[in-house]
Design a protein around this motif. Sequence first.
Motif, PDB file in Angstrom:
ATOM      1  N   LEU A 144     -15.571 -55.242  30.546  1.00 32.45           N
ATOM      2  CA  LEU A 144     -14.346 -55.994  30.820  1.00 32.45           C
ATOM      3  C   LEU A 144     -14.453 -57.444  30.368  1.00 32.45           C
ATOM      4  O   LEU A 144     -13.440 -58.081  30.063  1.00 32.45           O
ATOM      5  CB  LEU A 144     -14.020 -55.928  32.311  1.00 32.45           C
ATOM      6  N   VAL A 145     -15.662 -57.987  30.327  1.00 29.19           N
ATOM      7  CA  VAL A 145     -15.842 -59.347  29.818  1.00 29.19           C
ATOM      8  C   VAL A 145     -15.403 -59.424  28.365  1.00 29.19           C
ATOM      9  O   VAL A 145     -14.676 -60.339  27.955  1.00 29.19           O
ATOM     10  CB  VAL A 145     -17.315 -59.790  29.976  1.00 29.19           C
ATOM     11  N   SER A 146     -15.828 -58.445  27.559  1.00 34.56           N
ATOM     12  CA  SER A 146     -15.451 -58.424  26.147  1.00 34.56           C
ATOM     13  C   SER A 146     -13.953 -58.193  25.983  1.00 34.56           C
ATOM     14  O   SER A 146     -13.294 -58.858  25.170  1.00 34.56           O
ATOM     15  CB  SER A 146     -16.234 -57.327  25.421  1.00 34.56           C
ATOM     16  N   VAL A 147     -13.394 -57.256  26.763  1.00 34.08           N
ATOM     17  CA  VAL A 147     -11.964 -56.967  26.671  1.00 34.08           C
ATOM     18  C   VAL A 147     -11.138 -58.177  27.079  1.00 34.08           C
ATOM     19  O   VAL A 147     -10.154 -58.534  26.416  1.00 34.08           O
ATOM     20  CB  VAL A 147     -11.619 -55.748  27.543  1.00 34.08           C
ATOM     21  N   ALA A 184     -16.677 -64.527  18.024  1.00 33.03           N
ATOM     22  CA  ALA A 184     -17.531 -64.327  19.200  1.00 33.03           C
ATOM     23  C   ALA A 184     -17.551 -62.878  19.665  1.00 33.03           C
ATOM     24  O   ALA A 184     -18.618 -62.319  19.953  1.00 33.03           O
ATOM     25  CB  ALA A 184     -17.081 -65.245  20.338  1.00 33.03           C
ATOM     26  N   VAL A 185     -16.384 -62.251  19.740  1.00 33.45           N
ATOM     27  CA  VAL A 185     -16.317 -60.878  20.258  1.00 33.45           C
ATOM     28  C   VAL A 185     -17.083 -59.882  19.388  1.00 33.45           C
ATOM     29  O   VAL A 185     -17.857 -59.074  19.912  1.00 33.45           O
ATOM     30  CB  VAL A 185     -14.850 -60.448  20.449  1.00 33.45           C
ATOM     31  N   PRO A 186     -16.930 -59.873  18.050  1.00 34.77           N
ATOM     32  CA  PRO A 186     -17.740 -58.954  17.241  1.00 34.77           C
ATOM     33  C   PRO A 186     -19.241 -59.185  17.376  1.00 34.77           C
ATOM     34  O   PRO A 186     -20.026 -58.248  17.239  1.00 34.77           O
ATOM     35  CB  PRO A 186     -17.269 -59.236  15.803  1.00 34.77           C
ATOM     36  N   MET A 187     -19.659 -60.434  17.648  1.00 32.18           N
ATOM     37  CA  MET A 187     -21.079 -60.707  17.831  1.00 32.18           C
ATOM     38  C   MET A 187     -21.584 -60.195  19.182  1.00 32.18           C
ATOM     39  O   MET A 187     -22.703 -59.689  19.294  1.00 32.18           O
ATOM     40  CB  MET A 187     -21.346 -62.212  17.714  1.00 32.18           C
ATOM     41  N   LEU A 188     -20.752 -60.293  20.226  1.00 34.83           N
ATOM     42  CA  LEU A 188     -21.169 -59.910  21.573  1.00 34.83           C
ATOM     43  C   LEU A 188     -21.061 -58.416  21.830  1.00 34.83           C
ATOM     44  O   LEU A 188     -21.735 -57.900  22.736  1.00 34.83           O
ATOM     45  CB  LEU A 188     -20.330 -60.667  22.604  1.00 34.83           C
ATOM     46  N   ASN A 189     -20.224 -57.712  21.090  1.00 36.03           N
ATOM     47  CA  ASN A 189     -20.011 -56.288  21.355  1.00 36.03           C
ATOM     48  C   ASN A 189     -21.285 -55.447  21.313  1.00 36.03           C
ATOM     49  O   ASN A 189     -21.463 -54.576  22.168  1.00 36.03           O
ATOM     50  CB  ASN A 189     -18.962 -55.720  20.396  1.00 36.03           C
ATOM     51  N   PRO A 190     -22.190 -55.617  20.331  1.00 36.87           N
ATOM     52  CA  PRO A 190     -23.429 -54.821  20.373  1.00 36.87           C
ATOM     53  C   PRO A 190     -24.246 -55.066  21.635  1.00 36.87           C
ATOM     54  O   PRO A 190     -24.867 -54.132  22.156  1.00 36.87           O
ATOM     55  CB  PRO A 190     -24.187 -55.285  19.116  1.00 36.87           C
ATOM     56  N   LEU A 191     -24.264 -56.311  22.126  1.00 34.11           N
ATOM     57  CA  LEU A 191     -25.012 -56.604  23.347  1.00 34.11           C
ATOM     58  C   LEU A 191     -24.342 -55.997  24.572  1.00 34.11           C
ATOM     59  O   LEU A 191     -25.013 -55.471  25.467  1.00 34.11           O
ATOM     60  CB  LEU A 191     -25.145 -58.120  23.523  1.00 34.11           C
ATOM     61  N   ILE A 192     -23.025 -56.052  24.619  1.00 31.88           N
ATOM     62  CA  ILE A 192     -22.298 -55.612  25.807  1.00 31.88           C
ATOM     63  C   ILE A 192     -22.176 -54.092  25.860  1.00 31.88           C
ATOM     64  O   ILE A 192     -22.421 -53.471  26.892  1.00 31.88           O
ATOM     65  CB  ILE A 192     -20.906 -56.266  25.843  1.00 31.88           C
ATOM     66  N   TYR A 193     -21.824 -53.465  24.731  1.00 31.25           N
ATOM     67  CA  TYR A 193     -21.523 -52.048  24.743  1.00 31.25           C
ATOM     68  C   TYR A 193     -22.743 -51.155  24.527  1.00 31.25           C
ATOM     69  O   TYR A 193     -22.735 -50.004  24.948  1.00 31.25           O
ATOM     70  CB  TYR A 193     -20.488 -51.716  23.665  1.00 31.25           C
ATOM     71  N   SER A 194     -23.756 -51.649  23.876  1.00 24.99           N
ATOM     72  CA  SER A 194     -24.846 -50.760  23.463  1.00 24.99           C
ATOM     73  C   SER A 194     -26.208 -51.170  23.993  1.00 24.99           C
ATOM     74  O   SER A 194     -26.912 -50.366  24.602  1.00 24.99           O
ATOM     75  CB  SER A 194     -24.898 -50.682  21.924  1.00 24.99           C
ATOM     76  N   LEU A 195     -26.599 -52.417  23.782  1.00 19.19           N
ATOM     77  CA  LEU A 195     -27.974 -52.804  24.070  1.00 19.19           C
ATOM     78  C   LEU A 195     -28.263 -52.882  25.561  1.00 19.19           C
ATOM     79  O   LEU A 195     -29.418 -52.964  25.953  1.00 19.19           O
ATOM     80  CB  LEU A 195     -28.273 -54.152  23.399  1.00 19.19           C
ATOM     81  N   ARG A 196     -27.226 -52.887  26.414  1.00 21.34           N
ATOM     82  CA  ARG A 196     -27.440 -52.830  27.853  1.00 21.34           C
ATOM     83  C   ARG A 196     -27.457 -51.386  28.361  1.00 21.34           C
ATOM     84  O   ARG A 196     -27.635 -51.150  29.558  1.00 21.34           O
ATOM     85  CB  ARG A 196     -26.344 -53.607  28.594  1.00 21.34           C
ATOM     86  N   SER A 208      -0.888 -52.958  25.531  1.00 21.22           N
ATOM     87  CA  SER A 208      -0.997 -51.501  25.649  1.00 21.22           C
ATOM     88  C   SER A 208      -2.452 -51.046  25.625  1.00 21.22           C
ATOM     89  O   SER A 208      -2.859 -50.196  26.433  1.00 21.22           O
ATOM     90  CB  SER A 208      -0.216 -50.822  24.522  1.00 21.22           C
ATOM     91  N   THR A 209      -3.245 -51.607  24.720  1.00 19.32           N
ATOM     92  CA  THR A 209      -4.655 -51.221  24.672  1.00 19.32           C
ATOM     93  C   THR A 209      -5.413 -51.702  25.908  1.00 19.32           C
ATOM     94  O   THR A 209      -6.256 -50.977  26.443  1.00 19.32           O
ATOM     95  CB  THR A 209      -5.323 -51.795  23.410  1.00 19.32           C
ATOM     96  N   THR A 210      -5.096 -52.904  26.387  1.00 16.40           N
ATOM     97  CA  THR A 210      -5.748 -53.395  27.603  1.00 16.40           C
ATOM     98  C   THR A 210      -5.375 -52.535  28.806  1.00 16.40           C
ATOM     99  O   THR A 210      -6.223 -52.207  29.647  1.00 16.40           O
ATOM    100  CB  THR A 210      -5.355 -54.857  27.861  1.00 16.40           C
ATOM    101  N   LEU A 255     -12.055 -61.365  27.078  1.00 13.83           N
ATOM    102  CA  LEU A 255     -12.210 -62.446  26.105  1.00 13.83           C
ATOM    103  C   LEU A 255     -11.326 -62.222  24.893  1.00 13.83           C
ATOM    104  O   LEU A 255     -10.668 -63.160  24.405  1.00 13.83           O
ATOM    105  CB  LEU A 255     -13.676 -62.551  25.683  1.00 13.83           C
ATOM    106  N   TYR A 256     -11.279 -60.982  24.425  1.00  8.05           N
ATOM    107  CA  TYR A 256     -10.463 -60.692  23.234  1.00  8.05           C
ATOM    108  C   TYR A 256      -8.975 -60.757  23.538  1.00  8.05           C
ATOM    109  O   TYR A 256      -8.204 -61.430  22.838  1.00  8.05           O
ATOM    110  CB  TYR A 256     -10.826 -59.312  22.684  1.00  8.05           C
ATOM    111  N   SER A 257      -8.544 -60.055  24.586  1.00  3.44           N
ATOM    112  CA  SER A 257      -7.109 -59.962  24.867  1.00  3.44           C
ATOM    113  C   SER A 257      -6.517 -61.300  25.299  1.00  3.44           C
ATOM    114  O   SER A 257      -5.417 -61.669  24.864  1.00  3.44           O
ATOM    115  CB  SER A 257      -6.854 -58.907  25.943  1.00  3.44           C
ATOM    116  N   SER A 258      -7.238 -62.049  26.140  1.00  2.59           N
ATOM    117  CA  SER A 258      -6.703 -63.330  26.605  1.00  2.59           C
ATOM    118  C   SER A 258      -6.585 -64.333  25.469  1.00  2.59           C
ATOM    119  O   SER A 258      -5.580 -65.054  25.358  1.00  2.59           O
ATOM    120  CB  SER A 258      -7.574 -63.887  27.726  1.00  2.59           C
ATOM    121  N   SER A 259      -7.587 -64.388  24.594  1.00  3.30           N
ATOM    122  CA  SER A 259      -7.525 -65.331  23.474  1.00  3.30           C
ATOM    123  C   SER A 259      -6.446 -64.924  22.478  1.00  3.30           C
ATOM    124  O   SER A 259      -5.730 -65.777  21.925  1.00  3.30           O
ATOM    125  CB  SER A 259      -8.889 -65.420  22.775  1.00  3.30           C
TER     126      SER A 259
END
Length: 252
Positions: free
Chosen positions: A168-171, A204-216, A132-134, A173-177
């Motif tokens: 979508l990479v983060s989403v 992995a996902v909590p570590m990558l989220n700042p890079l994916i959602y904010s720092l870019r 549902s969230t995806t 990675l999280y949903s598929s795993s």
Amino acid sequence: MVGDNDTSGSEFILLGFTSWEELQVMCFVFFFAIYVVTLTGNLGVIILIRLDPCLHTPMYFFLSHLSFLDICYSSTILPPIHSLAIFRLPFCGSRRINHFFCDGPPLLALSCSDTRASRRVVSALVGFNVLSTTGFILLSYSCVLSGVLRARSAAALRRAASTCASHLVSVTLYSSSALFMYLRPGSGRSSEHDKVVATLYSVAVPMLNPLIYSLRNTDVKNAMRKAKGRVLSSFSRHSSWPAERRGPSFHG
């Protein structure tokens, strides 16, 4: 050391990633470094959004809460799907969980009763939550891309595609795993594979989220540059105080 046949009390023992002492130290250093990076990145995003008035918008308000949730999630590693029904099951054998946190499937594997109904409940809850969230996220991105396409701006389309693709990479990675972890049949499960898959969505996902959602993000980059300038100017001002207190020097 607690024996394998220890069934006294109501406590469970987490075995972690490996029983080899040499690898335990390496695993500790590796995951501690990941946790420090996760904590620093998400905490930095929260502080930056709070300090910069240009980031006081609903989108960055949401991102600051996402970073807060990532900090809590990586600090506890205890997903909310462990209902009391699982712990009410009889555990008449070993209480040693072959995992690095108290997850549902490895906990159900220790029960000496029929767990098919509990597995279906867990799979249904996780499947509904993740799908549902995806689906909602994909619908939101489709609306964004539809609006960009109507604007007919090549620069805006490239910027939106780059942003949505990284998100979508983060989403994915999280949903598929998560789906792979909880929707697989119990007969073909492997504890070692489960640990690797759980690492993706819990570490992995909590570590990558700042890079994916904010720092870019351009606004976040500008806020970081302004914050860096303020820190450097404050440091230079404080370092010049001793010279000002000494006053001018006179030479004969």
